[in-house]
Motif scaffolding. Structure first.
Motif, short mmCIF file in Angstrom:
data_model
loop_
_atom_site.label_atom_id
_atom_site.label_comp_id
_atom_site.label_asym_id
_atom_site.label_seq_id
_atom_site.Cartn_x
_atom_site.Cartn_y
_atom_site.Cartn_z
N PHE A 72 3.34 33.01 24.71
CA PHE A 72 3.10 31.65 25.20
C PHE A 72 2.14 30.90 24.28
N GLU A 73 1.22 31.63 23.66
CA GLU A 73 0.30 30.98 22.73
C GLU A 73 1.05 30.45 21.51
N PHE A 76 2.77 27.34 22.68
CA PHE A 76 1.83 26.23 22.90
C PHE A 76 1.37 25.63 21.56
N CYS A 111 8.15 28.43 30.29
CA CYS A 111 8.22 27.83 28.94
C CYS A 111 8.19 26.31 29.01
N ILE A 114 4.61 25.28 29.60
CA ILE A 114 3.78 25.42 28.39
C ILE A 114 4.04 24.26 27.43
N LYS A 117 2.55 21.04 28.77
CA LYS A 117 1.08 21.04 28.64
C LYS A 117 0.66 20.78 27.19
N ALA A 118 1.37 21.39 26.24
CA ALA A 118 1.02 21.22 24.83
C ALA A 118 1.24 19.78 24.38
#
Length: 384
Positions: A72-73, A76, A111, A114, A117-118
């Motif tokens: 996920f990082e 992101f 996903c 994420i 949010k990014a």
């Protein structure tokens, strides 16, 4: 904002090469075909032109980024690195949709969250605000995860390009406009020759042929969310539409005929043809296939007969296929093109096809059976 952009024309499976040919005919040279899509380069005016002109594509997407994403990082940070503010204004509405195949990040809702949010974090840094009302122009973003690679795309089209705007009511088992256009393009029909569909249903194939015959851009009657995007100048849309209007050749006489056993379908076909601006150019009549007889010489017959698993019993389909074979024996100068899932079509038709091509009508795997008649004497340079 760097140009040219990486653009993607998505297509139904099997139509990629036809869409690529369309793009080349529009003047695009660096065209690359993949499963379900065609990649090409362009700027704002090209988004306008391709949305207006492509007959066999579903959507025009902007490829925003592509990067490995096993965590996920990764997802992101890769998403946040994109300059979203160059596309999305402070009031823009930007829903995120997603797909995942053969990837460690298999939870699509997670996903999507994420990526959303990014994007918000990147826009916060640029617009210096903590809240986005999302009341402005529409920007649909999609994250596609495949083999641990993330691709981020921006949809310029909105509702699929097959939605031309002329078909208000839909009959049974309709042929999508994109597929209908593809069948006409594959037949290499041109408006100097008669065209007949003996199982015309709601008339989509003949209406698409009329648009091709008069060189009418299929997207002229509809709108696109990217028309409201500040990054695509309003004058580009105006220029592309003016070009399309100027390209119409409505002084060409069309010879388009359709028949169907269902009176209701014929009424729908007449209404759709009128809505599309071809109420006088296409002749429809109620007639069973056994009594269908086209007029003229060196014509082209293209049809999508009923399929047993959708509308008729198997025996009835076999009978229709035999009737088409009998009809062709009485039309020695005509060419015929039939799309059907039947593996025994050639047997009942009574003759092997000159050429076959696999196509998908919706989710149904079909064969496009092609029977080439002689070319008109005065036009030997044309293909059948």
């Amino acid at each position: 904002m760097n140009q040219p952009w990486s653009l993607i024309a998505t297509t139904p499976m099997g139509l990629e090469a036809i869409a690529a040919r369309e793009l080349r005919d529009l003047g695009y040279e660096d065209v690359q075909v993949e499963n379900g899509k065609v990649n090409f380069k362009g700027g704002p005016i090209d988004i306008c032109r391709t949305n207006l002109w492509l007959r066999t594509a579903d959507r025009i997407l902007v490829k925003m980024a592509e990067f490995p994403a096993r965590t996920f990082e990764d997802l992101f940070q890769g998403t946040k690195a994109v300059n979203w503010h160059e596309w999305i204004p402070a009031d823009g509405e930007f829903p995120v949709e997603g797909r995942s195949l053969k990837s460690q990040l298999s939870s699509v809702p997670a996903c999507q969250g994420i990526v959303k949010k990014a994007i918000v974090e990147q826009l916060k840094e640029h617009y210096h605000t903590e809240w986005f009302e999302e009341t402005g122009a529409y920007y649909r973003i999609e994250v596609i995860l495949h083999n641990d690679m993330a691709t981020l795309v921006l949809d310029t089209t909105g509702p699929s390009l097959h939605k031309r705007g002329y078909r208000k009511l839909i009959g049974k088992a309709p042929l999508k406009e994109t597929m209908a256009a593809a069948l006409v393009l594959l037949s290499r029909w041109n408006p100097t020759r008669p065209l007949y569909d003996p199982c015309c249903g709601s008339g989509t194939l003949l209406i698409e042929a009329a648009m091709i015959g008069w060189n009418v851009a299929p997207g002229l009657r509809r709108s696109f969310p990217s028309e409201a995007w500040p990054c695509i100048p309003e004058e580009d849309w105006e220029q592309a539409r003016d070009e399309a209007f100027d390209a119409v050749k409505d002084d060409i006489e069309l010879q388009l005929y359709g028949s169907d056993i269902d009176p209701e379908a014929i009424e729908l076909a007449k209404a759709a043809a009128k809505s599309a601006g071809f109420g006088q150019e296409i002749e429809f009549k109620v007639a069973p296939l056994a009594k269908a007889r086209p007029e003229g010489e060196y014509g082209v017959m293209i049809t999508n007969p009923p399929y047993g698993e959708r509308l008729l019993e198997k025996e009835e389909v076999e009978r229709l296929n035999r009737q088409m074979g009998f009809m062709m024996k009485t039309l020695p100068t005509w060419s015929m093109f039939v799309i059907t899932p039947s593996r025994q079509f050639e047997h009942y038709f009574g003759r092997p096809a000159d050429k076959r091509r696999k196509l998908f009508n919706g989710n149904i795997e079909c064969q496009f059976y092609q029977y080439f008649g002689p070319l008109p004497p005065r036009r030997h340079h044309e293909e059948a």
